[in-house]
Design a protein around this motif. Structure first.
Motif, PDB file in Angstrom:
ATOM      1  N   VAL A 123       0.832  -1.277  -0.026  1.00 23.84           N
ATOM      2  CA  VAL A 123       0.177  -0.130  -0.014  1.00 23.84           C
ATOM      3  C   VAL A 123       0.744   1.441   0.128  1.00 23.84           C
ATOM      4  O   VAL A 123       0.572   2.178  -0.496  1.00 23.84           O
ATOM      5  CB  VAL A 123      -0.757   0.285   1.514  1.00 23.84           C
ATOM      6  CG1 VAL A 123      -2.031   1.255   1.370  1.00 23.84           C
ATOM      7  CG2 VAL A 123      -2.554  -1.353   0.934  1.00 23.84           C
ATOM      8  N   LEU A 124       2.144   1.040   0.689  1.00 24.42           N
ATOM      9  CA  LEU A 124       2.652   2.336   0.855  1.00 24.42           C
ATOM     10  C   LEU A 124       3.475   2.757  -0.203  1.00 24.42           C
ATOM     11  O   LEU A 124       4.136   4.033  -0.398  1.00 24.42           O
ATOM     12  CB  LEU A 124       3.516   2.185   1.696  1.00 24.42           C
ATOM     13  CG  LEU A 124       3.895   3.626   3.425  1.00 24.42           C
ATOM     14  CD1 LEU A 124       2.045   4.390   3.707  1.00 24.42           C
ATOM     15  CD2 LEU A 124       4.417   3.467   4.457  1.00 24.42           C
ATOM     16  N   ALA A 125       3.604   1.740  -0.293  1.00 21.78           N
ATOM     17  CA  ALA A 125       4.835   2.067  -1.813  1.00 21.78           C
ATOM     18  C   ALA A 125       3.866   2.412  -3.964  1.00 21.78           C
ATOM     19  O   ALA A 125       4.158   3.050  -3.904  1.00 21.78           O
ATOM     20  CB  ALA A 125       5.615   0.576  -2.624  1.00 21.78           C
ATOM     21  N   VAL A 130       2.737   9.940   1.389  1.00 23.46           N
ATOM     22  CA  VAL A 130       2.304   9.016   2.643  1.00 23.46           C
ATOM     23  C   VAL A 130       3.189   8.319   3.104  1.00 23.46           C
ATOM     24  O   VAL A 130       3.802   8.341   4.566  1.00 23.46           O
ATOM     25  CB  VAL A 130       0.751   7.873   2.554  1.00 23.46           C
ATOM     26  CG1 VAL A 130       0.482   7.368   3.671  1.00 23.46           C
ATOM     27  CG2 VAL A 130      -0.876   8.866   2.054  1.00 23.46           C
ATOM     28  N   ALA A 131       4.611   7.865   2.179  1.00 19.34           N
ATOM     29  CA  ALA A 131       5.112   7.288   2.604  1.00 19.34           C
ATOM     30  C   ALA A 131       6.427   8.070   2.912  1.00 19.34           C
ATOM     31  O   ALA A 131       7.546   7.852   3.827  1.00 19.34           O
ATOM     32  CB  ALA A 131       5.602   6.589   1.203  1.00 19.34           C
ATOM     33  N   THR A 176       9.716  -7.642   6.715  1.00 15.92           N
ATOM     34  CA  THR A 176       8.595  -7.183   5.836  1.00 15.92           C
ATOM     35  C   THR A 176       8.286  -6.550   5.198  1.00 15.92           C
ATOM     36  O   THR A 176       7.966  -6.600   4.273  1.00 15.92           O
ATOM     37  CB  THR A 176       7.572  -8.832   6.790  1.00 15.92           C
ATOM     38  OG1 THR A 176       6.811  -7.917   7.672  1.00 15.92           O
ATOM     39  CG2 THR A 176       8.004  -9.736   7.074  1.00 15.92           C
ATOM     40  N   PHE A 177       7.940  -5.311   6.254  1.00 15.82           N
ATOM     41  CA  PHE A 177       7.484  -3.928   5.902  1.00 15.82           C
ATOM     42  C   PHE A 177       8.693  -3.191   5.114  1.00 15.82           C
ATOM     43  O   PHE A 177       8.115  -2.954   3.734  1.00 15.82           O
ATOM     44  CB  PHE A 177       7.038  -3.084   6.317  1.00 15.82           C
ATOM     45  CG  PHE A 177       7.207  -1.580   6.371  1.00 15.82           C
ATOM     46  CD1 PHE A 177       5.812  -1.209   5.045  1.00 15.82           C
ATOM     47  CD2 PHE A 177       7.814  -0.689   6.127  1.00 15.82           C
ATOM     48  CE1 PHE A 177       5.709   0.360   4.708  1.00 15.82           C
ATOM     49  CE2 PHE A 177       7.765   0.570   6.139  1.00 15.82           C
ATOM     50  CZ  PHE A 177       6.695   0.734   5.283  1.00 15.82           C
ATOM     51  N   VAL A 178       9.567  -3.304   5.469  1.00 14.88           N
ATOM     52  CA  VAL A 178      11.309  -2.684   4.769  1.00 14.88           C
ATOM     53  C   VAL A 178      11.111  -3.647   3.305  1.00 14.88           C
ATOM     54  O   VAL A 178      11.312  -2.472   2.574  1.00 14.88           O
ATOM     55  CB  VAL A 178      12.004  -2.556   5.824  1.00 14.88           C
ATOM     56  CG1 VAL A 178      13.237  -1.858   4.843  1.00 14.88           C
ATOM     57  CG2 VAL A 178      11.644  -1.910   6.798  1.00 14.88           C
ATOM     58  N   ALA A 182      10.813  -2.004  -0.049  1.00 12.50           N
ATOM     59  CA  ALA A 182      12.103  -1.664  -0.987  1.00 12.50           C
ATOM     60  C   ALA A 182      11.549  -2.353  -2.222  1.00 12.50           C
ATOM     61  O   ALA A 182      11.870  -2.426  -3.219  1.00 12.50           O
ATOM     62  CB  ALA A 182      13.227  -2.285  -0.534  1.00 12.50           C
ATOM     63  N   GLY A 183      11.334  -4.041  -1.982  1.00 10.31           N
ATOM     64  CA  GLY A 183      11.458  -4.197  -3.948  1.00 10.31           C
ATOM     65  C   GLY A 183      10.223  -4.406  -4.468  1.00 10.31           C
ATOM     66  O   GLY A 183      10.453  -4.414  -6.256  1.00 10.31           O
ATOM     67  N   ILE A 184       9.272  -3.112  -4.319  1.00  5.45           N
ATOM     68  CA  ILE A 184       8.000  -2.192  -5.223  1.00  5.45           C
ATOM     69  C   ILE A 184       8.643  -1.185  -5.632  1.00  5.45           C
ATOM     70  O   ILE A 184       8.596  -1.402  -6.618  1.00  5.45           O
ATOM     71  CB  ILE A 184       6.811  -1.967  -4.226  1.00  5.45           C
ATOM     72  CG1 ILE A 184       6.561  -3.848  -3.790  1.00  5.45           C
ATOM     73  CG2 ILE A 184       5.756  -1.527  -4.708  1.00  5.45           C
ATOM     74  CD1 ILE A 184       4.693  -3.775  -3.233  1.00  5.45           C
TER      75      ILE A 184
END
Length: 303
Positions: A123-125, A130-131, A176-178, A182-184
């Protein structure tokens, strides 16, 4: 060109054609075990087994001879202690009662933290503004050692399972979030733009481009968070609990029972390895589209 160079560039399925006709029987079997790609896991498992056996033999040899067994224990003492602690009549409770308590706390915290971290990362990516706004707050919360939050969680949620599960969840969530974020963000924007020009829907781009490209990052975060999530469960039990592996660690530490401490550590290591192997299998299934690298592999014809 040298003979070995020719073999290196030969596909594995054609290797048998390069064998001399006299290579048969046990030598042929040994050749295939050494060089067949599908039997690589056999070679790795055998080397791991040999390494483990050598380490155990050396440990048993030095314990009580070169080093006091009260300092490093020994494999034989660990086996004896394992059966003693596993006895249901043990006044402290069977080892499996404590083991299952820690595993359940870790499982629920890991599951909830991983799902929330991956979802929040996706969602944040997709929402840059917002990010940018909440990123410093996330990093500030993540930068505080989790043990500092443990007393607060205990005050909020009591002394039962809840604070342990939440402690594990917060650790796994950020890792997992980080990784997901980063992956997306690392997915090629050119590839996404080309897909849009060709008429690809947002859902199709997510399913066929974003998720496959970010999957290695996500799995990496999941694997890294396993031992850290276990730390959260142990810390929570170490601070306040009447059962669990963390409780046993605290008890054995107070009693200076080195064998018990090492036994619990080994159980935790085995648990982490088992979960990591499951994730490796899941990663291999999910990312089977990736080409297998053969770099560094040599093939030598038996003389």
């Amino acid at each position: 060109m040298a003979k070995t160079d020719e073999v290196k560039s030969t596909p594995p399925e054609d290797l048998d054609l390069l064998l001399p006709p006299e290579v048969t029987g046990a030598r042929l079997l040994w050749w295939r075990v050494r060089n067949a790609e599908e039997l690589r896991w056999v070679r790795v498992a055998a080397l791991r087994l040999i390494f483990g056996v050598v380490m155990i033999v050396l440990w048993e040899a030095v314990s009580g001879r070169l080093i006091d067994h009260r300092t490093i224990s020994s494999p034989s003492l660990l086996v004896t202690s394992f059966f003693e602690i596993s006895d249901p009549a043990n006044p402290d409770g069977s080892l499996w009662v404590h083991f299952s308590y820690t595993v359940e706390n870790t499982f629920w915290g890991y599951l909830l933290g991983a799902l929330a971290g991956i979802l929040f990362g996706f969602v944040l990516a997709e929402i840059d503004v917002v990010a940018l706004v909440i990123e410093p707050f996330i990093m500030a919360f993540n930068g505080v050692p989790r043990i500092a939050y443990a007393p607060l969680f205990i005050a909020w949620f009591g002394i039962e399972r809840q604070p342990k599960i939440i402690l594990v969840m917060t650790i796994v969530f950020f890792l997992t979030f980080v990784s997901t974020f980063a992956g997306i963000r690392g997915v090629s924007r050119d590839l996404i733009n080309v897909s849009r020009v060709l008429g690809g829907s947002k859902l199709a781009i997510l399913r066929k481009i974003v998720i496959p490209s970010a999957s290695p990052w996500i799995f990496n975060g999941l694997k890294i968070s396993i031992p850290f999530g276990m730390v959260g469960a142990i810390v929570g039990e170490y601070i306040i609990a009447d059962k669990g592996l963390g409780y046993l660690l605290q008890r054995y530490n107070n009693e200076y029972y080195t064998t018990g401490l090492i036994l619990i550590i080994f159980l935790l290591m085995i648990l982490v390895i088992m979960v990591n192997q499951v994730l490796n299998w899941a990663e291999g299934r999910a990312l089977r589209w990736r080409p297998t690298s053969r770099m560094g592999q040599e093939t030598v014809i038996p003389g």
